[in-house]
Scaffold this motif. Structure first.
Motif, PDB file in Angstrom:
ATOM      1  N   ALA A 128      15.297   4.612   7.708  1.00 23.36           N
ATOM      2  CA  ALA A 128      14.523   4.522   8.943  1.00 23.36           C
ATOM      3  C   ALA A 128      14.696   5.865   9.711  1.00 23.36           C
ATOM      4  N   ALA A 129      15.931   6.378   9.784  1.00 19.17           N
ATOM      5  CA  ALA A 129      16.522   7.455  10.558  1.00 19.17           C
ATOM      6  C   ALA A 129      16.326   8.668   9.946  1.00 19.17           C
ATOM      7  N   GLU A 130      16.242   8.569   8.512  1.00 23.10           N
ATOM      8  CA  GLU A 130      16.135   9.739   7.737  1.00 23.10           C
ATOM      9  C   GLU A 130      14.870  10.271   7.593  1.00 23.10           C
ATOM     10  N   THR A 131      13.782   9.660   8.199  1.00 28.55           N
ATOM     11  CA  THR A 131      12.351   9.894   8.236  1.00 28.55           C
ATOM     12  C   THR A 131      12.202  10.870   9.362  1.00 28.55           C
ATOM     13  N   LEU A 132      13.200  10.924  10.381  1.00 26.44           N
ATOM     14  CA  LEU A 132      13.049  11.678  11.716  1.00 26.44           C
ATOM     15  C   LEU A 132      13.636  13.003  11.210  1.00 26.44           C
ATOM     16  N   GLY A 133      14.150  13.365  10.039  1.00 28.79           N
ATOM     17  CA  GLY A 133      14.761  14.514   9.789  1.00 28.79           C
ATOM     18  C   GLY A 133      16.112  15.005   9.967  1.00 28.79           C
ATOM     19  N   ILE A 134      17.011  13.565   9.649  1.00 34.90           N
ATOM     20  CA  ILE A 134      18.285  13.926   9.690  1.00 34.90           C
ATOM     21  C   ILE A 134      18.898  13.201   8.463  1.00 34.90           C
ATOM     22  N   SER A 135      19.890  13.587   7.781  1.00 36.97           N
ATOM     23  CA  SER A 135      20.299  12.853   6.761  1.00 36.97           C
ATOM     24  C   SER A 135      21.460  11.745   7.075  1.00 36.97           C
ATOM     25  N   ARG A 136      21.361  10.942   6.158  1.00 39.46           N
ATOM     26  CA  ARG A 136      22.345   9.755   6.190  1.00 39.46           C
ATOM     27  C   ARG A 136      23.835  10.336   6.379  1.00 39.46           C
ATOM     28  N   ASP A 137      24.015  11.384   5.455  1.00 38.57           N
ATOM     29  CA  ASP A 137      25.519  12.080   5.511  1.00 38.57           C
ATOM     30  C   ASP A 137      25.679  12.542   6.900  1.00 38.57           C
ATOM     31  N   GLU A 138      24.811  13.096   7.640  1.00 35.27           N
ATOM     32  CA  GLU A 138      25.062  13.490   8.815  1.00 35.27           C
ATOM     33  C   GLU A 138      25.220  12.540   9.864  1.00 35.27           C
ATOM     34  N   LEU A 139      24.567  11.272   9.821  1.00 36.95           N
ATOM     35  CA  LEU A 139      24.654  10.272  10.804  1.00 36.95           C
ATOM     36  C   LEU A 139      25.935   9.689  10.602  1.00 36.95           C
TER      37      LEU A 139
END
Ligand SMILES: [Fe+2]
Ligand SMILES: [Fe+2]
Length: 358
Positions: A128-139
């Motif tokens: 769900a967070a990735e749909t906002l334009g950030i990658s899981r790796d970054e998170l």
């Protein structure tokens, strides 16, 4: 209803989450209805994007990844969803600690499934967070660098088997009370993830309740173990709702954006009221001498958790903060070969497709 294999005596609620599951189902129906009447056409060419955003939010419809949204809304959601995802992943540790020591094969299978559910919740939420334009790796990197947080509750140790029961009843219980309103969050992917998560959390709460019920009706030593676990987990669970409303920095704007629907104190009160009745059925005592029904407010008066302790735990000084992060970093490093192998396999497959296409 979930978990109908267990019927508690003396009028225990069928749904141990006190009717919250019904609210999840209502939110799901609302989401479908909103989609059906949806303003799918998007803003007109000459329309102000900010006005369109406000109109969609005010109409109780969903903002979707393709829609324009204020930067601050996007940042707030990334922070909140990521923190939630990290909590699910770190939250596997305190209970995972008891998988090898669960008292029976049945208990072990249930706990394994529960911990696995939490991993699934983490993955829905990262998606769900990735749909906002950030990658899981970054998170994940933000978590590992200590730049994003996870729920303070998972920095407390699990000292006995009864803690697994207390976590299910109180921690998953508090999580549901917090998360049910998020099923109606204005951001579509988060709302949809929360509907799935809450259905499973309701089951988690029920399994914890059933463990405590069994212990509380067992030998004096088992009863004492259950009471000790509730004594230790009660106040940290109350602290899960965050600081009191007067000190809550993000609340007002999140309410206006319909990310948040109720204040921290309102949710905490709801949780207390729900638990008092259930503790009575369990035969366990809530460790609060000042807990009593207030006729005027139609709610229980209760002792607030120690917010200084909460701030200490949030700032990294809880009993298990260092241990939890060290374990997560080690697990991430140990999993590196899997990520490398998956990337190599994907590259190989892509190469094969190109060859076929040529
Ligand atoms: Fe979860
Ligand atoms: Fe859970």
């Amino acid at each position: 209803m979930y978990g109908n294999d267990f019927s508690a005596p003396n009028g225990a609620p069928d749904d141990a989450s006190g009717g919250l599951l019904g609210e999840v189902e209502a939110a799901e129906a609302e989401l479908r209805a909103a989609a059906a009447r949806g303003r799918c056409v998007g803003p007109a060419p000459d329309e102000d994007l900010a006005a369109y955003f406000t109109e969609v939010v005010d109409a109780e419809q969903k903002i979707e990844p393709r829609d324009w949204m204020p930067d601050a809304y996007r940042r707030t959601l990334i922070r909140q969803i990521a923190q939630h995802a990290h909590s699910e992943i770190i939250g596997m540790q305190p209970e995972g600690n008891w998988i090898s020591r669960a008292p029976s094969l049945k208990r072990k299978a249930i706990l394994l499934a529960k911990v696995q559910d939490e991993a699934g919740h983490g993955l829905y939420l990262y998606a769900a967070a990735e749909t906002l334009g950030i990658s899981r790796d970054e998170l994940v990197q933000l978590l590992l660098d200590g730049r994003q947080k996870y729920s303070s509750i998972f920095n407390y140790p699990t000292l006995s088997w009864a803690d697994v029961g207390a976590i299910g009843w109180l921690v998953d219980g508090a999580a549901i009370v917090n998360q049910v309103p998020l099923c109606r969050c204005s951001y579509g992917p988060y709302a949809r993830a929360m509907i799935r998560v809450c259905k499973e959390e309701s089951f988690h709460q029920r399994q914890g309740y059933e463990i405590l019920h069994t212990l509380a009706h067992g030998t004096p030593a088992q009863q004492a173990m259950a009471q000790d676990a509730v004594d230790r987990w009660w106040y940290p669970s109350l602290a899960m709702f965050g600081p009191p409303d007067g000190d809550s920095t993000h609340s007002a704007q999140s309410m206006a954006w319909k990310i948040k629907r109720f204040s921290n104190d309102d949710l905490r009160q709801r949780f207390v009221d729900m638990c008092v009745q259930q503790a009575g059925i369990l035969g366990l005592r809530i460790p609060d001498e000042d807990l009593r029904w207030n006729d005027e407010r139609q709610a229980y008066d209760y002792t607030q958790p120690d917010y200084d302790e909460l701030m200490q735990v949030i700032s990294g000084n809880g009993p298990c903060n260092r241990e939890r992060m060290a374990h997560r970093r080690a697990a991430h490093a140990d999993g590196n070969w899997v990520r490398e192998a998956a990337a190599a396999y994907a590259a190989k497959r892509a190469g094969q497709k190109e060859t076929v296409a040529a």
